[in-house]
Design a protein around this motif. Structure first.
Motif, PDB file in Angstrom:
ATOM      1  N   LEU A  42      36.617  35.139  25.923  1.00  0.00           N
ATOM      2  CA  LEU A  42      37.155  36.021  27.100  1.00  0.00           C
ATOM      3  C   LEU A  42      35.795  36.866  28.085  1.00  0.00           C
ATOM      4  O   LEU A  42      35.881  36.807  29.092  1.00  0.00           O
ATOM      5  CB  LEU A  42      38.099  37.335  26.569  1.00  0.00           C
ATOM      6  N   ASP A  43      34.680  36.952  27.106  1.00  0.00           N
ATOM      7  CA  ASP A  43      33.541  37.593  27.873  1.00  0.00           C
ATOM      8  C   ASP A  43      32.895  36.554  28.695  1.00  0.00           C
ATOM      9  O   ASP A  43      32.213  36.745  29.863  1.00  0.00           O
ATOM     10  CB  ASP A  43      32.665  37.858  26.658  1.00  0.00           C
ATOM     11  N   SER A  44      32.937  35.258  28.151  1.00  0.00           N
ATOM     12  CA  SER A  44      32.165  34.069  28.960  1.00  0.00           C
ATOM     13  C   SER A  44      32.960  33.986  30.207  1.00  0.00           C
ATOM     14  O   SER A  44      32.442  33.351  31.217  1.00  0.00           O
ATOM     15  CB  SER A  44      32.385  32.905  28.276  1.00  0.00           C
ATOM     16  N   SER A  45      34.211  34.219  30.503  1.00  0.00           N
ATOM     17  CA  SER A  45      35.075  34.125  31.547  1.00  0.00           C
ATOM     18  C   SER A  45      34.833  35.105  32.620  1.00  0.00           C
ATOM     19  O   SER A  45      34.813  34.962  34.039  1.00  0.00           O
ATOM     20  CB  SER A  45      36.620  34.377  31.434  1.00  0.00           C
ATOM     21  N   LEU A  46      33.739  36.135  32.191  1.00  0.00           N
ATOM     22  CA  LEU A  46      33.380  37.166  33.181  1.00  0.00           C
ATOM     23  C   LEU A  46      31.893  36.578  34.142  1.00  0.00           C
ATOM     24  O   LEU A  46      31.677  36.977  34.879  1.00  0.00           O
ATOM     25  CB  LEU A  46      32.983  38.467  32.553  1.00  0.00           C
ATOM     26  N   GLY A  47      31.244  35.537  33.537  1.00  0.00           N
ATOM     27  CA  GLY A  47      30.152  34.914  34.046  1.00  0.00           C
ATOM     28  C   GLY A  47      29.054  35.876  33.546  1.00  0.00           C
ATOM     29  O   GLY A  47      29.097  36.688  33.080  1.00  0.00           O
ATOM     30  N   ARG A  54      26.020  36.728  25.159  1.00  0.00           N
ATOM     31  CA  ARG A  54      26.244  38.131  25.387  1.00  0.00           C
ATOM     32  C   ARG A  54      26.906  38.765  24.472  1.00  0.00           C
ATOM     33  O   ARG A  54      26.510  39.864  23.714  1.00  0.00           O
ATOM     34  CB  ARG A  54      26.853  38.394  26.654  1.00  0.00           C
ATOM     35  N   THR A 257      39.789  30.908  24.254  1.00  0.00           N
ATOM     36  CA  THR A 257      40.050  30.852  25.298  1.00  0.00           C
ATOM     37  C   THR A 257      39.916  29.154  25.602  1.00  0.00           C
ATOM     38  O   THR A 257      38.755  28.580  24.964  1.00  0.00           O
ATOM     39  CB  THR A 257      39.164  31.330  26.847  1.00  0.00           C
TER      40      THR A 257
END
Length: 295
Positions: A42-47, A54, A257
């Motif tokens: 989910l954090d990766s989808s933020l870029g 991160r 995801t």
């Protein structure tokens, strides 16, 4: 020893700079996949992730390891790669050895047939009909038997076998050795470069292939790892607010995801090839050069 000039240092500096750019351009995409595979989906989808995770997590790999379908797909891919490479190298080299025989009758006819077969294809539908007639559909052997003969590698192997001194074979025949014994005991042991080249080409092709799993197999227990990755890509394009199989899949990998799971599967699929290549590299380079120079 010749003294290095300013021009020499300048040329070396430019070469090193260009090599560094090429290395970064080729290595960073794979490094980025590794970073994303260890980051929260989910954090990766933020870029905004470039050099390190991160939010470090192993949930992506745990999702693959704990999913029986992914584990089974991995072993199916390993099995088809090992069996397909062994049969492909053996059968292709055997045919190449026969075609390399100088006194072979109707040699031009055989070569014409193989050249036409290399450039002309009947298409998926005729192949599907043939596979159905010989009862290979929905079986493991549909992955390996149709690809046992690689015509491109066949011509490389023919070029290599032609350069082997005929005196080796003649002396073995005088000692009473059969053609098959000559091939297995004399020809193959001195053909490591071309065999390694064939094994690497066929192995990578078998490992990355997914079309045959999509077109010729309906049994979910025979799905390959690459087919599962394509399935993940297709599932990722399905809206998450729908009902049915797409919603169930999205709920199952909510923490990972679809994108992070896809990236993790890519990393897992690339690792075996990276581990095998160093052992075949010296033979691969030599075999490829032989095929290019003497073809």
């Amino acid at each position: 020893m010749k003294r290095r000039t300013l021009e020499d240092y300048l040329v070396d500096g430019i070469n090193y700079f260009l090599l560094a750019l090429i290395f970064i351009a080729t290595f960073y995409p794979f490094y980025y996949l590794i970073v994303i595979s260890f980051n929260n989906g989910l954090d990766s989808s933020l870029g905004g992730i470039y050099f390190w995770p991160r939010h470090f997590t192993l949930v992506n790999y745990k999702t693959l390891v704990t999913d029986p379908s992914w584990i089974l797909a991995f072993f199916v891919s390993v099995a088809r790669t090992v069996v397909g490479t062994f049969l492909g190298v053996g059968f292709t080299s055997l045919v190449a050895y026969g075609l390399a025989y100088k006194q072979l009758m109707f040699k031009k006819v055989y070569f014409a047939i193989f050249i036409i077969g290399m450039y002309v294809s009947g298409g998926i539908i005729p192949l599907y009909v043939i596979l159905r007639q010989i009862h290979l559909l929905n079986t493991f052997w549909v992955y390996v038997l149709p690809s046992m003969l690689n015509i491109f590698l066949l011509f490389i192997a023919i070029s290599f076998f032609r350069e082997i001194p005929s005196e080796l074979e003649e002396s073995a025949r005088i000692d009473g050795a059969s053609e098959l014994r000559i091939f297995l005991k004399i020809i193959l042991p001195i053909s490591k470069p071309v065999l390694a080249t064939m094994a690497l080409f066929i192995g990578v092709t078998q490992w990355n292939s997914w079309l045959d799993s999509a077109y010729y197999v309906q049994n979910e227990h025979l799905r390959t790892l690459t087919y599962k990755m394509i399935q993940v890509i297709n599932q990722a394009s399905i809206p998450t607010n729908i009902q049915g199989p797409g919603a169930e899949y999205a709920a199952k990998v909510a923490q990972a995801t679809p994108f992070s799971l896809e990236v993790t599967a890519m990393v897992v699929s690339i690792i075996p090839i990276i581990c095998v290549y160093p052992f075949l590299q010296k033979y691969f380079v030599k075999g490829a050069m032989i095929g290019a120079v003497k073809g």
